[in-house]
Enzyme design. Structure first.
Site, PDB file in Angstrom:
ATOM      1  N   SER A 555       0.819  -1.218   0.000  1.00 19.13           N
ATOM      2  CA  SER A 555       0.000   0.000   0.000  1.00 19.13           C
ATOM      3  C   SER A 555       0.850   1.264   0.000  1.00 19.13           C
ATOM      4  CB  SER A 555      -0.927   0.000   1.212  1.00 19.13           C
ATOM      5  OG  SER A 555      -0.154  -0.076   2.396  1.00 19.13           O
ATOM      6  N   GLY A 584      -2.072  -3.773   0.933  1.00 18.06           N
ATOM      7  CA  GLY A 584      -2.238  -4.978   1.755  1.00 18.06           C
ATOM      8  C   GLY A 584      -1.346  -6.149   1.355  1.00 18.06           C
ATOM      9  N   ASN A 615       3.684  -5.709   5.800  1.00 15.13           N
ATOM     10  CA  ASN A 615       2.459  -6.486   6.070  1.00 15.13           C
ATOM     11  C   ASN A 615       2.777  -7.913   6.517  1.00 15.13           C
ATOM     12  OD1 ASN A 615       0.672  -4.378   5.412  1.00 15.13           O
ATOM     13  ND2 ASN A 615       0.966  -4.810   3.237  1.00 15.13           N
ATOM     14  N   ASP A 706      -0.846   7.843  10.186  1.00 14.71           N
ATOM     15  CA  ASP A 706      -1.306   6.608  10.835  1.00 14.71           C
ATOM     16  C   ASP A 706      -0.128   5.743  11.286  1.00 14.71           C
ATOM     17  OD1 ASP A 706      -0.315   5.733   8.422  1.00 14.71           O
ATOM     18  OD2 ASP A 706      -2.062   4.510   7.891  1.00 14.71           O
ATOM     19  N   HIS A 709       1.603   4.816   6.832  1.00 13.92           N
ATOM     20  CA  HIS A 709       1.581   5.297   5.451  1.00 13.92           C
ATOM     21  C   HIS A 709       2.019   6.754   5.377  1.00 13.92           C
ATOM     22  CE1 HIS A 709      -1.334   1.931   5.490  1.00 13.92           C
ATOM     23  NE2 HIS A 709      -0.791   1.688   4.309  1.00 13.92           N
TER      24      HIS A 709
END
Ligand code: CA
Length: 737
Positions: A555, A584, A615, A706, A709
């Protein structure tokens, strides 16, 4: 005196030198689903009833290998292992459901062709993509047909031949040997039969073979799956009792079963549909009287219950063995041609099959399970002048060994990344395993919808077999010496506690050696429509080919298309950049995408940047070792397919606000491990983590709101931090601030 020794040494070396100068031809005859029990040289319960004299001749004049195994017991995967010398997770062909062989990867035909061999592939291929690395090929589409088969030609057109498939494949192979190859070059000819694959349609001349005899039943035909074995065994859909189709398997007309409690409905015998009138006439003359008798016997109550299963076994095994009869005869034709043409002396002949098959053992037909009947691949070899006649080997060999073997025979270098080992030393001395040989073979079945066999993997040593079923968490352990039929798992018996422990250790070691784990086994997300669409879209772009720079990742890379868009325009649009970032994604998804079209042959970029792994560590909490091995697998894949392309491997970006957060630490551990992949030639490593962090190590919200990102400011930091490096590697001029 000294001179004498030298002369005698030279004399001793002379045959060796000339053998090396004259490299052998290789005739590789391969069938589909041929169990060892159906080759009389292996000496099974069927040997007397259904002899295979021509196959036995190879063993009599050469060697029979009694511990020969596949790495994944289904058609496509076994073939991919043979071509690449790699286990399934590394060659990308895991199953027959949605795998497509990436023919741009390194295979033995390509390498052997470069060493001056003529290469040909005729018959069943079953790898979806067309063959690469062959001077000549002519292949069956998919499973192909027994009767009047179509063949895909090298120009992609299709040609239909009248007759029986096994005969036609041999005709084509003989034609190539006689008329089409360049005769001053050594050759590898892969002559690959459809037979004896389901639905076991015999040649017209064999339709009544075995009519007057009863085939012996295997001891385990009525297995009840007890003995502490995996509970998944009972869930199979490959039983002779319950899963034989009335039309397709049992050769009754129509698709609807007259006895639904005994026969499945729904699939006709498609081979019959392909036959011409005379073939149909012969077929009906052979089957119809026997079919009518069965119908009458069930109706009258003469046959019931168990006896019907026994009838089905007879119908199945006879058709299967009739198909093998044609294979055996055609092997005889090839051997005769080698004799008549004078090629026999310089030609190694190998007979093998993509895996074994259940001939009623455990109540089954089909394959997939790691039990002996389907794990074992027959392996017969004749090598005049090197292998003495009639020898036997117990060395543990596997289909991943074929590619290194053929390469060594051709005098080519075996790539170190191949998982298999050359069998040449095992051929030269069959009395013992070569020095430092493997203690076990590793096997993995990745699961498919078909036949409902649970995913499992394991190892097999000379005496034991350890199987792991990840979905149920079960272990099974078999003592093959005491229990050759594998009816009792001894994993809970105290006598076996220490064996179990050491086998588990060996299993872990083998998996580590081959790099098999969740991060390296390619995996699609085809159940997510957006992912599927994006993949299709990227494949289309990749097929246009006009790109110099690739961004590969998750992502964070995907975000170049939204939060990072303005920065992307400034830095990368003019550099012809393709963004292969998918939200993802983990390493295993990237591997699948690259294997399935996103690294199109048309795509020849100067540089690929990779940033992936957060991830793996964050979503599924993979250990840093595994995550790093997933990243390595991506780098290996890119290097194999594009040896000239430069790679800029970026350290996984920091995540979580606090520097002592476990996920942050895990990413740092990954970076330490992947740093070593840089080779200062094509692979470069850069860790720009610090550029995102405050002096106290905290990840500020002003850059990654966040804590995972980047926002547009974050993307600017990214672009600026790699600008020098990508210009240095890719030869671009710098974008000015
Ligand atoms: Ca097969």
């Amino acid at each position: 005196m000294q001179k004498k020794i030298i002369i005698s040494l030279l004399a001793a070396c002379a045959p060796l030198l000339s053998a090396e100068a004259k490299r052998p031809n290789i005739l590789f005859i391969f069938s589909d689903d041929h169990a060892e029990a159906a080759i009389s040289a292996y000496g099974s319960h069927l040997a007397k009833s259904a002899p295979t004299p021509n196959l036995d001749r190879i063993a009599k004049e050469g060697a029979i290998f009694k511990n020969s195994f596949c790495a994944n017991a289904i058609c496509g995967p076994s073939r991919a292992c043979i071509l690449t010398g790699l286990h399934s997770h590394a060659n990308g062909f895991l199953d027959n459901n949605h795998s497509r062989f990436d023919g741009t990867q390194t295979t033995f035909p390509q390498l052997i062709q470069k060493k001056g061999y003529q290469t040909a592939m005729i018959g069943k291929w079953h790898l979806v993509s067309n063959p690469t690395g062959f001077n000549y090929w002519e292949i069956l589409p998919g499973q192909g047909s027994y009767y009047n088969p179509d063949f895909i030609q090298m120009d992609n057109s299709r040609k239909r031949y009248q007759g029986y498939c096994t005969d036609i494949i041999t005709d084509l192979a003989l034609k190539w040997l006689k008329d089409e190859r360049e005769k001053d070059k050594p050759f590898v000819l892969m002559c690959q039969h459809k037979a004896p694959h389901r639905n076991w349609a015999p040649a017209p001349r064999h339709l009544n073979l075995f009519d007057d005899i009863q085939m012996p039943e295997p001891d385990t035909l009525f297995d009840r799956y007890e003995g502490n074995r995996s509970k998944t065994l009972k869930e199979h859909e490959m039983g002779i009792k319950d899963h034989m189709y009335w039309g397709h398997d049992m050769k009754f007309h129509g698709k609807e079963s007259m006895f639904p409690e005994h026969f499945l409905s729904g699939i006709i015998n498609r081979q019959y549909e392909r036959m011409n009138d005379s073939q149909k006439k012969q077929w009906d003359a052979a089957y119809e009287p026997k079919n009518k008798k069965l119908i009458n016997d069930i109706k009258s109550g003469k046959l019931k219950g168990k006896e019907i299963t026994q009838w089905k076994y007879q119908r199945y095994i006879k058709d299967y063995l009739r198909c093998i009869k044609a294979v055996d005869e055609n092997v005889g034709r090839l051997l005769k041609y080698l004799d008549d043409s004078g090629l026999a002396e310089d030609t190694i002949v190998i007979y093998s099959s993509d895996q074994g098959f259940y001939l009623g053992e455990h109540g089954w037909y089909d394959k997939r399970w790691m039990f002996e009947e389907s794990l074992a691949m027959p392996f017969l070899i004749r090598w005049p002048g090197v292998i003495p006649a009639g020898v036997e080997s117990k060395t543990l060999i596997q289909n991943i060994d074929y590619a290194p073997t053929f390469l060594e025979l051709a005098g080519a270098k075996v790539p170190i990344k191949m998982h298999g080992r050359s069998l040449v030393p095992a051929f030269k001395d069959t009395s013992k395993s070569p020095p430092r040989w493997r203690e076990s073979i590793y096997y993995s079945y990745y699961g498919e919808r078909t036949h409902h066999v649970a995913k499992h993997d394991g190892i097999r040593t000379q005496q034991h077999k350890l199987i792991h079923f990840p979905t149920t968490g079960e272990w099974n352990l078999y003592d093959l010496k005491k229990d050759p039929n594998e009816m009792q798992s001894v994993h809970q018996e105290s006598d076996y506690a220490s064996i179990l422990q050491s086998l588990k250790k060996l299993y872990t070691k083998e998996k580590k050696k081959f790099g098999v784990n969740n991060a390296t086994v390619p995996r699609p997300k085809l159940d997510q429509q957006w992912w599927k669409n994006r993949h299709r879209e990227k494949v289309n772009l990749a097929n246009k080919g006009d790109y110099d720079l690739l961004f590969i990742g998750d992502s964070i890379t995907h975000g170049w298309e939204n939060k990072g868009k303005a920065v992307f325009e400034k830095f990368y649009s003019h550099r012809k950049t393709l963004n292969l970032g998918f939200s993802g994604d983990r390493t295993e998804h990237v591997l699948w995408r690259l294997l399935n079209g996103e690294l199109s042959e048309k795509l020849q970029p100067k540089l690929a940047t990779i940033m992936i792994g957060t991830n793996n560590t964050g979503q599924v909490h993979q250990e840093s070792d595994e995550t790093a091995s997933g990243i390595k697998a991506i780098v290996d894949l890119l290097q194999d397919r594009r040896p000239e392309m430069k790679i800029l491997l970026l350290g996984v970006f920091p995540r979580s606000i606090n520097p002592n957060d476990s996920q942050r630490i895990r990413n740092q551990e990954v970076n330490k491990k992947i740093k070593g992949l840089a080779d200062s030639k094509n692979i470069h490593f850069l860790d720009i983590s610090d550029k995102f962090l405050n002096k106290d190590g905290k990840l500020p919200k002003s850059i990654m709101p966040d804590a995972l990102h980047p926002n547009s400011k974050g993307y600017e930091i990214w672009a600026n931090s790699i600008e020098d490096k990508i210009c240095e590697i890719g030869g671009w001029s710098k974008v000015k601030d």
